[in-house]
Design an enzyme around this catalytic site. Structure first.
Site, PDB file in Angstrom:
ATOM      1  N   SER A 123      -6.668  38.900 -28.176  1.00 18.15           N
ATOM      2  CA  SER A 123      -5.378  38.466 -27.431  1.00 18.15           C
ATOM      3  C   SER A 123      -5.363  36.883 -27.681  1.00 18.15           C
ATOM      4  CB  SER A 123      -5.860  38.640 -25.810  1.00 18.15           C
ATOM      5  OG  SER A 123      -5.422  37.534 -25.236  1.00 18.15           O
ATOM      6  N   SER A 124      -4.275  36.463 -27.569  1.00 16.85           N
ATOM      7  CA  SER A 124      -4.025  35.105 -27.776  1.00 16.85           C
ATOM      8  C   SER A 124      -4.635  34.103 -26.665  1.00 16.85           C
ATOM      9  CB  SER A 124      -2.421  34.591 -28.151  1.00 16.85           C
ATOM     10  OG  SER A 124      -2.192  34.967 -26.475  1.00 16.85           O
ATOM     11  N   CYS A 125      -5.347  34.652 -26.075  1.00 21.67           N
ATOM     12  CA  CYS A 125      -6.084  33.664 -25.074  1.00 21.67           C
ATOM     13  C   CYS A 125      -7.309  33.108 -25.804  1.00 21.67           C
ATOM     14  CB  CYS A 125      -6.299  34.221 -23.504  1.00 21.67           C
ATOM     15  SG  CYS A 125      -7.375  35.756 -23.767  1.00 21.67           S
ATOM     16  N   TYR A 152     -13.276  36.642 -20.472  1.00 26.92           N
ATOM     17  CA  TYR A 152     -12.425  37.773 -21.302  1.00 26.92           C
ATOM     18  C   TYR A 152     -12.335  37.221 -22.822  1.00 26.92           C
ATOM     19  CZ  TYR A 152      -8.498  40.525 -22.831  1.00 26.92           C
ATOM     20  OH  TYR A 152      -7.602  41.294 -23.446  1.00 26.92           O
ATOM     21  N   LYS A 156     -13.612  38.465 -26.592  1.00 28.57           N
ATOM     22  CA  LYS A 156     -12.848  38.855 -27.780  1.00 28.57           C
ATOM     23  C   LYS A 156     -13.253  37.796 -28.850  1.00 28.57           C
ATOM     24  CE  LYS A 156     -10.166  41.895 -26.019  1.00 28.57           C
ATOM     25  NZ  LYS A 156     -10.192  43.223 -26.531  1.00 28.57           N
ATOM     26  N   HIS A 195       0.042  41.646 -15.785  1.00 25.29           N
ATOM     27  CA  HIS A 195       0.659  40.423 -16.389  1.00 25.29           C
ATOM     28  C   HIS A 195       1.780  40.062 -15.811  1.00 25.29           C
ATOM     29  CE1 HIS A 195      -2.214  41.832 -19.856  1.00 25.29           C
ATOM     30  NE2 HIS A 195      -2.661  40.543 -19.726  1.00 25.29           N
TER      31      HIS A 195
HETATM   32  N1  LIG Z   1      -1.151  43.759 -22.791  1.00 23.35           N
HETATM   33  C1  LIG Z   1      -1.070  42.753 -23.329  1.00 23.35           C
HETATM   34  O1  LIG Z   1      -0.144  41.716 -22.987  1.00 23.35           O
HETATM   35  C2  LIG Z   1      -2.000  42.320 -24.419  1.00 23.35           C
HETATM   36  C3  LIG Z   1      -1.951  41.195 -25.274  1.00 23.35           C
HETATM   37  C4  LIG Z   1      -2.704  40.883 -26.244  1.00 23.35           C
HETATM   38  C5  LIG Z   1      -3.657  41.637 -26.491  1.00 23.35           C
HETATM   39  N2  LIG Z   1      -3.884  42.877 -25.878  1.00 23.35           N
HETATM   40  C6  LIG Z   1      -5.076  43.590 -26.094  1.00 23.35           C
HETATM   41  O2  LIG Z   1      -4.847  44.889 -26.552  1.00 23.35           O
HETATM   42  C7  LIG Z   1      -5.848  45.760 -26.139  1.00 23.35           C
HETATM   43  C8  LIG Z   1      -5.575  46.696 -25.306  1.00 23.35           C
HETATM   44  O3  LIG Z   1      -4.820  46.406 -24.012  1.00 23.35           O
HETATM   45  P1  LIG Z   1      -3.784  47.252 -23.254  1.00 23.35           P
HETATM   46  O4  LIG Z   1      -2.809  46.100 -22.712  1.00 23.35           O
HETATM   47  O5  LIG Z   1      -3.266  48.318 -24.007  1.00 23.35           O
HETATM   48  O6  LIG Z   1      -4.871  47.560 -22.010  1.00 23.35           O
HETATM   49  P2  LIG Z   1      -4.520  48.774 -21.173  1.00 23.35           P
HETATM   50  O7  LIG Z   1      -3.306  49.146 -20.849  1.00 23.35           O
HETATM   51  O8  LIG Z   1      -5.349  48.546 -19.722  1.00 23.35           O
HETATM   52  O9  LIG Z   1      -5.297  49.927 -21.646  1.00 23.35           O
HETATM   53  C9  LIG Z   1      -6.629  50.042 -22.183  1.00 23.35           C
HETATM   54  C10 LIG Z   1      -7.307  51.317 -22.303  1.00 23.35           C
HETATM   55  O10 LIG Z   1      -8.642  50.988 -22.776  1.00 23.35           O
HETATM   56  C11 LIG Z   1      -9.265  52.083 -21.838  1.00 23.35           C
HETATM   57  N3  LIG Z   1     -10.592  51.763 -21.325  1.00 23.35           N
HETATM   58  C12 LIG Z   1     -11.051  50.696 -20.950  1.00 23.35           C
HETATM   59  N4  LIG Z   1     -12.581  50.919 -20.509  1.00 23.35           N
HETATM   60  C13 LIG Z   1     -12.763  51.950 -21.300  1.00 23.35           C
HETATM   61  C14 LIG Z   1     -13.943  52.484 -21.260  1.00 23.35           C
HETATM   62  N5  LIG Z   1     -14.854  51.958 -20.823  1.00 23.35           N
HETATM   63  N6  LIG Z   1     -14.262  53.819 -21.852  1.00 23.35           N
HETATM   64  C15 LIG Z   1     -12.920  54.248 -22.360  1.00 23.35           C
HETATM   65  N7  LIG Z   1     -11.741  53.864 -22.437  1.00 23.35           N
HETATM   66  C16 LIG Z   1     -11.831  52.519 -21.633  1.00 23.35           C
HETATM   67  C17 LIG Z   1      -8.448  52.364 -20.850  1.00 23.35           C
HETATM   68  O11 LIG Z   1      -8.600  53.558 -20.205  1.00 23.35           O
HETATM   69  P3  LIG Z   1      -8.190  54.161 -18.950  1.00 23.35           P
HETATM   70  O12 LIG Z   1      -6.595  54.751 -19.209  1.00 23.35           O
HETATM   71  O13 LIG Z   1      -8.929  55.278 -18.493  1.00 23.35           O
HETATM   72  O14 LIG Z   1      -8.007  53.159 -17.841  1.00 23.35           O
HETATM   73  C18 LIG Z   1      -6.913  52.224 -21.263  1.00 23.35           C
HETATM   74  O15 LIG Z   1      -6.694  53.315 -21.907  1.00 23.35           O
HETATM   75  C19 LIG Z   1      -7.133  44.887 -25.482  1.00 23.35           C
HETATM   76  O16 LIG Z   1      -7.989  44.586 -26.350  1.00 23.35           O
HETATM   77  C20 LIG Z   1      -5.938  43.580 -25.037  1.00 23.35           C
HETATM   78  O17 LIG Z   1      -6.913  42.567 -25.169  1.00 23.35           O
HETATM   79  C21 LIG Z   1      -3.187  43.136 -24.909  1.00 23.35           C
END
Ligand SMILES: NC(=O)c1ccc[n+]([C@@H]2O[C@H](COP(=O)([O-])OP(=O)(O)OC[C@H]3O[C@@H](n4cnc5c(N)ncnc54)[C@H](OP(=O)(O)O)[C@@H]3O)[C@@H](O)[C@H]2O)c1
Length: 335
Positions: A123-125, A152, A156, A195
């Site tokens: 993530s950009s953070c 967090y 990362k 967010h």
């Molecule tokens: N959203 C943003 O704005 C953003 C921006 C930059 C980077 N990212 C990066 O993209 C990645 C995904 O983010 P996202 O926004 O898609 O998050 P998200 O919607 O919360 O999805 C995360 C996924 O990870 C699964 N998960 C979490 N803990 C787990 C565990 N212990 N075992 C198995 N599965 C697990 C969750 O499963 P459940 O469905 O069962 O909870 C969910 O499917 C992260 O690394 C984040 O840093 C996100």
């Protein structure tokens, strides 16, 4: 689309082909679901997924057993504990522990299983709070982090360092992609841990539905944010994993972290964002700003020239993406 001939060449070169075994970790999340959709759209047939109940990625032996059994060749690591300022402030220990565990388990199991390429989503953070804008990949570890999500961000950063170290020690091909703020249909709209954009959509939708004349936005409204539609991110992730050997290897230069920013290269103020959400939803009341709430980083705009130079640019304009997200939110509320 790949033909059988290009598919055979792809396999020889270690590149993804339509029969490659591809594991998408976190396929129910915003990012993972978009990546899975994009892979299917591109014709990949062998996509491996597990729900959290089927495989808890915090459980190292279970992760190793899963990799040993399924033998994925390519891994998109999009599983993580993710949340907004409030969740990061309330559960800092969970954020650092779970993210360190998930990524360590998946990266080590990938090495043991001989995974050809892995894309670690960060993530950009990870970048310093006050670093120059737009943010180049080289600014990693050049200054103090934003305190609200430091646990967090440090997890990362450790993930990037792991990819780099594994590449050096084991000759693996692990790349870390740093997306800007994302949004899209599968977003988390829970006001306690979402967010900024999904929170704005939820608040504005609630205000409209309840006939309220005011939406209160956290902070001063002046911080600037870059936002990328989740389908655009998924396209960029697949684009990177499909790169030919020369271009993929060029991102894994041993002297610098294997890191690439993914974003639009454009940003808006929180006020402009709130106004766009109000316009899309059709809320004509007032927007007020609660300046007792934290603003977070003043500006976060990624320098995406490395990605652009490889030939990828975003496609979905902000207002159009917000409209699609709002429609999906509406559908979800109706079912
Ligand atoms: N959203 C943003 O704005 C953003 C921006 C930059 C980077 N990212 C990066 O993209 C990645 C995904 O983010 P996202 O926004 O898609 O998050 P998200 O919607 O919360 O999805 C995360 C996924 O990870 C699964 N998960 C979490 N803990 C787990 C565990 N212990 N075992 C198995 N599965 C697990 C969750 O499963 P459940 O469905 O069962 O909870 C969910 O499917 C992260 O690394 C984040 O840093 C996100």
């Amino acid at each position: 689309m790949q033909t059988s001939e290009t598919s055979a060449i792809a396999s020889r070169a270690g590149m993804m082909d339509h029969d490659s075994r591809i594991y998408v970790a976190g396929h129910r999340g915003l990012v993972g679901s978009a990546i899975e959709r994009e892979l299917r759209r591109l014709g990949y047939r062998n996509i491996i997924t597990r729900t959290r109940t089927g495989l808890d990625l915090n459980n190292a032996p279970a992760v190793q057993a899963f990799f040993a059994q399924e033998r994925p060749e390519y891994v998109f690591l999009a599983a993580a504990k993710v949340g907004g300022i409030l969740a990061n402030n309330t559960y800092p220990a969970d954020f650092i522990r779970e993210n360190l565990q998930i990524q360590s388990n998946v990266i080590e199991a990938s090495r043991q299983a001989g995974v050809k390429r892995l894309l670690f989503l960060g993530s950009s953070c990870i970048y310093p709070k006050l670093c120059p804008q737009p943010i180049k990949e080289d600014y990693l570890l050049t200054g103090p982090l934003e305190p609200t999500n430091r646990p967090y961000a440090l997890a990362k950063i450790a993930g990037i360092e792991m990819c780099w170290s594994y590449n050096r020690q084991y000759g693996t091909q692990y790349l870390a992609a740093m997306p800007t703020n994302l949004y899209g249909p599968n977003d988390n709209f829970d006001l306690n841990n979402s967010h900024v954009l999904p929170a704005l959509i939820r608040k504005t939708a609630n205000a409209k539905a309840g006939g309220a004349r005011e939406v209160v936005v956290w902070g001063t409204g002046t911080p600037r944010r870059e936002l990328l539609y989740s389908d655009d991110l998924a396209e960029a992730c697949c684009f990177l994993m499909k790169l030919d050997e020369d271009r993929f290897s060029s991102l894994l230069n041993q002297d610098v972290p294997p890191l690439i920013n993914i974003g639009t290269g454009e940003d808006v103020t929180i006020r402009e964002l709130a106004e766009t959400v109000a316009r899309v939803i059709g809320f004509d009341g007032d927007l007020t700003f609660d300046t007792t709430k934290p603003d977070g980083t003043p500006r976060k705009l990624l320098d995406v020239s490395r990605l652009n130079a490889l030939g990828w640019r975003y496609k979905v304009p902000l207002e159009e993406g917000i409209r699609r997200t709002w429609e999906a939110f509406n559908q979800r509320s109706l079912t």
